[in-house]
Design a protein around this motif. Structure first.
Motif, short mmCIF file in Angstrom:
data_model
loop_
_atom_site.label_atom_id
_atom_site.label_comp_id
_atom_site.label_asym_id
_atom_site.label_seq_id
_atom_site.Cartn_x
_atom_site.Cartn_y
_atom_site.Cartn_z
N ASN A 165 0.83 -1.20 0.00
CA ASN A 165 0.00 0.00 0.00
C ASN A 165 0.87 1.26 0.00
O ASN A 165 0.60 2.22 -0.73
CB ASN A 165 -0.89 -0.03 1.25
N GLU A 166 1.93 1.24 0.80
CA GLU A 166 2.85 2.38 0.85
C GLU A 166 3.57 2.55 -0.49
O GLU A 166 3.79 3.67 -0.96
CB GLU A 166 3.88 2.22 1.97
N ILE A 167 3.92 1.42 -1.08
CA ILE A 167 4.59 1.47 -2.40
C ILE A 167 3.65 2.11 -3.42
O ILE A 167 4.05 2.97 -4.22
CB ILE A 167 5.04 0.06 -2.84
N GLU A 280 9.13 2.63 7.19
CA GLU A 280 8.91 3.88 6.46
C GLU A 280 9.94 4.13 5.37
O GLU A 280 9.69 4.89 4.43
CB GLU A 280 8.89 5.06 7.44
N GLU A 281 11.10 3.48 5.49
CA GLU A 281 12.15 3.69 4.49
C GLU A 281 11.91 2.95 3.18
O GLU A 281 12.55 3.25 2.17
CB GLU A 281 13.48 3.16 5.04
N VAL B 365 3.84 5.15 11.45
CA VAL B 365 4.99 5.83 12.05
C VAL B 365 4.53 6.89 13.06
O VAL B 365 5.04 6.98 14.18
CB VAL B 365 5.88 6.47 10.95
N GLU B 366 3.51 7.65 12.65
CA GLU B 366 2.98 8.67 13.57
C GLU B 366 2.36 8.01 14.79
O GLU B 366 2.53 8.48 15.93
CB GLU B 366 1.92 9.51 12.83
#
Lengths: 289, 380
Positions: A165-167, A280-281, B365-366
């Protein structure tokens, strides 16, 4: 095209009349997967999913009637090993086992039995395979991923959804995403899939999402060092897990040093594989290089 | 699921594996009664689910009623590797000529069982193997054919067992295999298996560890599950279909999916926070699972902040919200709850929760950052 299976592969669902099996069979069908049959012993002759899909009493009769080539298993843990045996005996090409919690001794017998068969087992405790816009076998939510050039191999479900999803949000897409499963004894490991991604024209980068326990990532690193030319990225979870405790997945337990996140991370770094040190990275790492 | 020594020995006995005479006791009075039956010499052994009991003073010889009382009280006051000793096993003392190590383990990497044997049985086997792995003989077992007699003989040869004991050894090791298979064990271990008085083989210790995934089909073993406090919470969580592991911190966590749960704990730790637990409510969790999970966190007095991280795929976020609200209706929350909902029906879920006083985070993250901050502020 997806790795492993062709887009129009004919699929049967073992356990299609159960709650999970029924729900996900519908989702797969909606996604365009060629679901041709269901198998539930004792329910042969029924029709499910708005009367579109026939149910059979056995895998063999389902294949004879529909020509199914692959199976997705949702049968509860106490009968799941038997379901795999049945699928193997009926000579299906691919078996994706979503079921979690199969007793280990059952799985050892399955694995030994499969040494003399051509069937490829993915899982158990696998979310299955998703090739965005093309085919979906298993439970990976179709809407989170866009087509693209990143191949993903993972040992978990929701973590993979989160990452995919982040990608997608970062503007990139997925060629095929596949879960090998969270159990300690698995039908297919990383190397076989790394080989397929290496050969897949749609995949340019490969991400492996590993976790504590077992030697799966060690085997992956060894394979990558010797065979892969496409860039491989890795992320490992379980840095903060204590030793000797099972972290949800039956396979996610540090039994010896080789099973710890620190050990796996060291191997990955030493092999020159690009490592994301936190979740997150990942998108940025994949996109920048 | 690990089983205590005295209970493992009961299982051994059922399978015909010879063990010393003895019984379990919870105080010196009972220990003394047992001593009267077994005198003149007894061994008193702490019953805790950890290795290294001998080195921690948890296994001692007693030669008189006075010594039995003294040693029993000593051992019952011990805490070994964080586990308080609540029971002891009082056994006849056995003369030891030679000690061996025998085990059947599940080799997960190989996907098959293995027979392990060593002529260096006893307390120092782990150190011995670490220094020189060749002291441990290991043989893969075909899970379909089972352990075969010739394989047992090859182990007997490898550990240089006297040939007049091979038949007895074969009987014992095949019984151990039968036990392993029939109880769905993850591992079974005899350390040491001893030769006593020249011609007898006896299992001085017994370790049985049952595969958690197979417990459901072994109701006959349920009396043996003598759970330590920590395991009890895990076991209870398991009944609701949740996996729980207690950790040392103060941030209570509830996440759907094991991988995502581990990633959440890692994020908290990276930011200097300390998770109180791992809690995976599973994929496809319904509102009941969510509310049982939340209750487990709210009962934990160490918890200063609760972090709920849900990525809805199969799990629907409105279903999660429903589960949370059902708990909040009856129990007011006294600590901050940080929630992050994403994926399937996240908007509906958040809408349902908007008046509940929860702190909503945009992303994982938050959520971790806010939780860590709150856990540190609330420290008094």
């Amino acid at each position: 095209m997806s790795i492993l299976v062709k887009n129009d592969i004919s699929v049967l669902v073992q356990g299609i009349t159960g709650k999970e099996g029924h729900f996900h069979a519908q989702k797969m069908l909606n996604y365009g997967t060629h679901i041709v049959a269901g198998v539930t012993p004792g329910k042969g002759g029924d029709w499910v999913l708005d009367g579109k899909i026939p149910v059979f009493d056995s895998v063999k009769t389902a294949i004879e009637a529909t020509g199914a080539e692959a199976s997705v298993i949702f049968v509860p843990a106490d009968h799941a090993a038997d379901a795999i045996f049945e699928a193997v005996e009926a000579q299906l090409q691919y078996v994706f086992c979503v079921t979690e919690g199969i007793p280990m001794q059952d799985m050892m017998r399955v694995k030994r039995y499969m040494q003399t068969s051509e069937t490829q087992l993915i899982g158990p405790n696998s979310p299955g395979l998703l090739s965005p816009g093309q085919v979906k076998l298993g439970i990976i939510p179709g809407e989170i991923a866009k087509p693209g050039n990143i191949g993903v191999i993972s040992r978990s479900g929701t973590l993979t959804y989160e990452i995919v999803n982040e990608i997608s949000k970062a503007g990139a897409g997925i060629s095929t995403c596949i879960g090998i499963g969270g159990d300690p004894i698995l039908g297919t490991g990383y190397p076989e899939l790394l080989e397929l991604f290496e050969a897949d024209p749609d995949t340019e980068k490969i991400l492996i999402v590993g976790e504590i326990g077992g030697k799966f990532e060690e085997n992956a690193v060894r394979y990558i060092s010797q065979h892969n030319t496409k860039p491989v990225y890795a992320f490992i979870v379980g840095k903060s897990a204590p030793e000797g405790r099972r972290m949800g997945h039956a396979g996610a337990i540090i039994e010896k040093r080789a099973g710890s996140a620190a050990y796996k991370i060291e191997l990955i770094k030493n092999a020159g594989i690009r490592l994301a040190s936190s979740i997150e990275e990942i998108p940025a790492l994949l996109l920048k290089s | 699921m690990r089983i205590q020594e005295y209970q493992s020995k009961r299982i051994f006995s059922h399978y015909g594996i010879p063990i010393p005479k003895g019984r379990v006791a919870i105080n010196a009075i009972i220990a003394d009664h047992i001593y009267e039956e077994l005198q003149p010499d007894v061994v008193i052994k702490a019953q805790v689910l950890t290795s290294g009991r001998g080195k921690a003073g948890g296994i001692r010889l007693a030669k008189s009623a006075e010594q039995v009382e003294e040693i029993t009280n000593d051992i019952l006051s011990l805490t070994i590797k964080g586990m308080p000793v609540k029971k002891i096993l009082v056994e006849e003392a056995i003369k030891i000529d030679q000690e061996y190590f025998i085990a059947i383990i599940t080799d997960k990497d190989a996907g098959q069982p293995a027979l392990m044997a060593s002529k260096y049985g006893g307390m120092d086997i782990e150190d011995a193997v670490r220094e020189n792995s060749s002291v441990m003989y290991s043989l893969p077992i075909d899970p379909l054919a089972g352990l075969l007699e010739f394989q047992v003989r090859s182990a007997a040869l490898a550990v240089e067992l006297p040939k007049q004991l091979w038949d007895e050894f074969t009987t014992i090791v095949l019984a151990l295999w039968k036990l392993y298979e029939e109880t769905d064990a993850d591992s079974v271990e005899i350390n040491p298996l001893v030769i006593s008085e020249g011609d007898k083989l006896i299992a001085l210790d017994a370790k049985v560890n049952i595969d958690d995934n197979a417990i459901y089909r072994h109701s006959e073993l349920s009396e043996y599950f003598d759970l330590e406090e920590e395991d009890r919470m895990e076991y209870q969580a398991k009944k609701y279909g949740l996996s729980y592991v207690k950790l040392n911190g103060n941030i209570g966590c509830m996440v759907n999916g094991a991988g995502l749960a581990m990633a959440t704990l890692d994020l908290l730790s990276d930011q200097g926070g300390k998770p109180a637990n791992f809690l995976d409510i599973g994929g496809g969790a319904n509102s009941e699972k969510v509310s049982s999970g939340l209750k487990i966190l709210m009962q934990d007095e160490r918890v200063k902040v609760i972090l709920i991280n849900i990525f809805g795929g199969i799990t629907r976020c409105d279903e999660v919200a429903k589960g949370l609200l059902s708990v909040f209706e009856n129990t007011p929350i006294e600590i901050p709850v940080v929630i992050r909902l994403a994926g399937t029906n996240a908007r509906e879920g958040l809408e349902m929760l908007k008046d509940s006083g929860l702190i909503v985070a945009e992303n994982i993250v938050e959520a971790a950052r806010i939780s860590v901050q709150l856990s540190q502020e609330n420290k008094q």
